[in-house]
Design a protein around this motif. Structure first.
Motif, mmCIF file in Angstrom:
data_model
loop_
_atom_site.group_PDB
_atom_site.id
_atom_site.type_symbol
_atom_site.label_atom_id
_atom_site.label_comp_id
_atom_site.label_asym_id
_atom_site.label_seq_id
_atom_site.Cartn_x
_atom_site.Cartn_y
_atom_site.Cartn_z
ATOM 1 N N GLU A 252 -4.523 -7.638 12.802
ATOM 2 C CA GLU A 252 -3.290 -7.840 13.565
ATOM 3 C C GLU A 252 -3.477 -7.412 15.016
ATOM 4 O O GLU A 252 -3.025 -8.100 15.925
ATOM 5 N N ASP B 222 4.761 0.961 3.660
ATOM 6 C CA ASP B 222 5.679 0.879 4.797
ATOM 7 C C ASP B 222 6.936 1.693 4.526
ATOM 8 O O ASP B 222 7.407 2.438 5.388
ATOM 9 N N PRO C 146 5.087 -8.179 15.704
ATOM 10 C CA PRO C 146 6.051 -9.251 15.994
ATOM 11 C C PRO C 146 5.879 -9.909 17.367
ATOM 12 O O PRO C 146 6.862 -10.159 18.062
ATOM 13 N N VAL D 222 9.182 -10.035 8.244
ATOM 14 C CA VAL D 222 8.272 -8.903 8.401
ATOM 15 C C VAL D 222 7.600 -8.620 7.079
ATOM 16 O O VAL D 222 8.253 -8.523 6.042
ATOM 17 N N ARG D 223 6.285 -8.486 7.126
ATOM 18 C CA ARG D 223 5.524 -8.150 5.932
ATOM 19 C C ARG D 223 5.753 -6.673 5.634
ATOM 20 O O ARG D 223 5.579 -5.813 6.491
ATOM 21 N N GLU E 16 7.431 -10.891 2.319
ATOM 22 C CA GLU E 16 8.080 -11.074 3.617
ATOM 23 C C GLU E 16 9.544 -10.724 3.453
ATOM 24 O O GLU E 16 10.179 -11.093 2.467
ATOM 25 N N ASN F 10 2.840 -7.058 -1.525
ATOM 26 C CA ASN F 10 3.359 -7.413 -0.205
ATOM 27 C C ASN F 10 4.299 -8.596 -0.302
ATOM 28 O O ASN F 10 4.162 -9.452 -1.150
ATOM 29 N N LEU G 237 1.277 -4.069 10.363
ATOM 30 C CA LEU G 237 0.749 -5.095 9.470
ATOM 31 C C LEU G 237 1.344 -6.469 9.764
ATOM 32 O O LEU G 237 0.894 -7.467 9.197
ATOM 33 N N ALA G 238 2.348 -6.505 10.608
ATOM 34 C CA ALA G 238 2.987 -7.773 10.990
ATOM 35 C C ALA G 238 3.526 -7.605 12.411
ATOM 36 O O ALA G 238 4.724 -7.521 12.622
ATOM 37 N N THR H 182 -1.280 2.772 7.492
ATOM 38 C CA THR H 182 -0.586 1.543 7.092
ATOM 39 C C THR H 182 -0.786 1.159 5.637
ATOM 40 O O THR H 182 -0.004 0.385 5.100
ATOM 41 N N SER I 281 6.190 -3.119 11.717
ATOM 42 C CA SER I 281 4.949 -2.719 11.069
ATOM 43 C C SER I 281 3.724 -3.228 11.815
ATOM 44 O O SER I 281 3.707 -4.380 12.282
#
Length: 166
Positions: A164, A24, A137, A18-19, A14, A12, A134-135, A155, A132
């Protein structure tokens, strides 16, 4: 928004805040074709007109009537609602029609475009973006309700997706 490919699902990083990870990237490519496209073809739907989308939605909600037991459509008016994983947009439109302050999030552009199209067809405001689960926003405590149907397990990191959302 551009995502860069990673070496593995656990690698992973950034990118643009965004992760992202390899899962993804694969999900972006796979889900850009709307979830529900096969059904639409089966139903003879060849466009994104209001009539065609109604035909899709009628079938969808007839086939999945239990969604009305699990999504509080009657309680979302004026409330901040995030939907993660937008598919063909049947739930998105129903949330908008119910008066939600609607926010949609999907890993791929196709479903984002469909949710925006549906909002335009019914004249409802909607904030829909690619990103995502996973992040997410948005700041914590932004939403009164989060709706996600058949999405988070794709995911690659279900525990992180739950954190999240929660």
């Amino acid at each position: 928004m551009q995502f860069k490919a990673r070496e593995s699902a656990n690698d992973n990083d950034e990118y643009g805040g965004v992760r992202v990870n390899a899962v993804d990237e694969k999900n972006i490519a796979f889900w850009n074709e709307l979830c529900g496209t096969g059904l639409a073809i089966h139903l003879g739907i060849t466009d994104d007109s209001a009539a065609s989308l109604k035909k899709f939605d009628d079938w969808y909600f007839d086939f999945y009537p239990y969604l009305f037991d699990h999504i509080p459509f009657e309680k979302v008016s004026g409330r901040n609602v995030l939907e993660i994983g937008l598919g063909y947009g049947a739930v998105s439109q129903r949330l908008m029609e119910a008066g939600a302050s609607y926010h949609g999030l999907d890993i791929a552009d196709g479903p984002v475009a469909m949710a925006r199209h549906r909002a335009g067809l019914i004249g409802k405001p909607a904030e829909v973006s690619q990103g995502s689960a996973l992040a997410i926003p948005y700041p914590d405590e932004t939403f009164d309700f989060v709706v996600s149907i058949g999405c988070l397990h794709h995911t690659g990191d279900l525990a992180l997706a739950f954190r999240e959302v929660h």
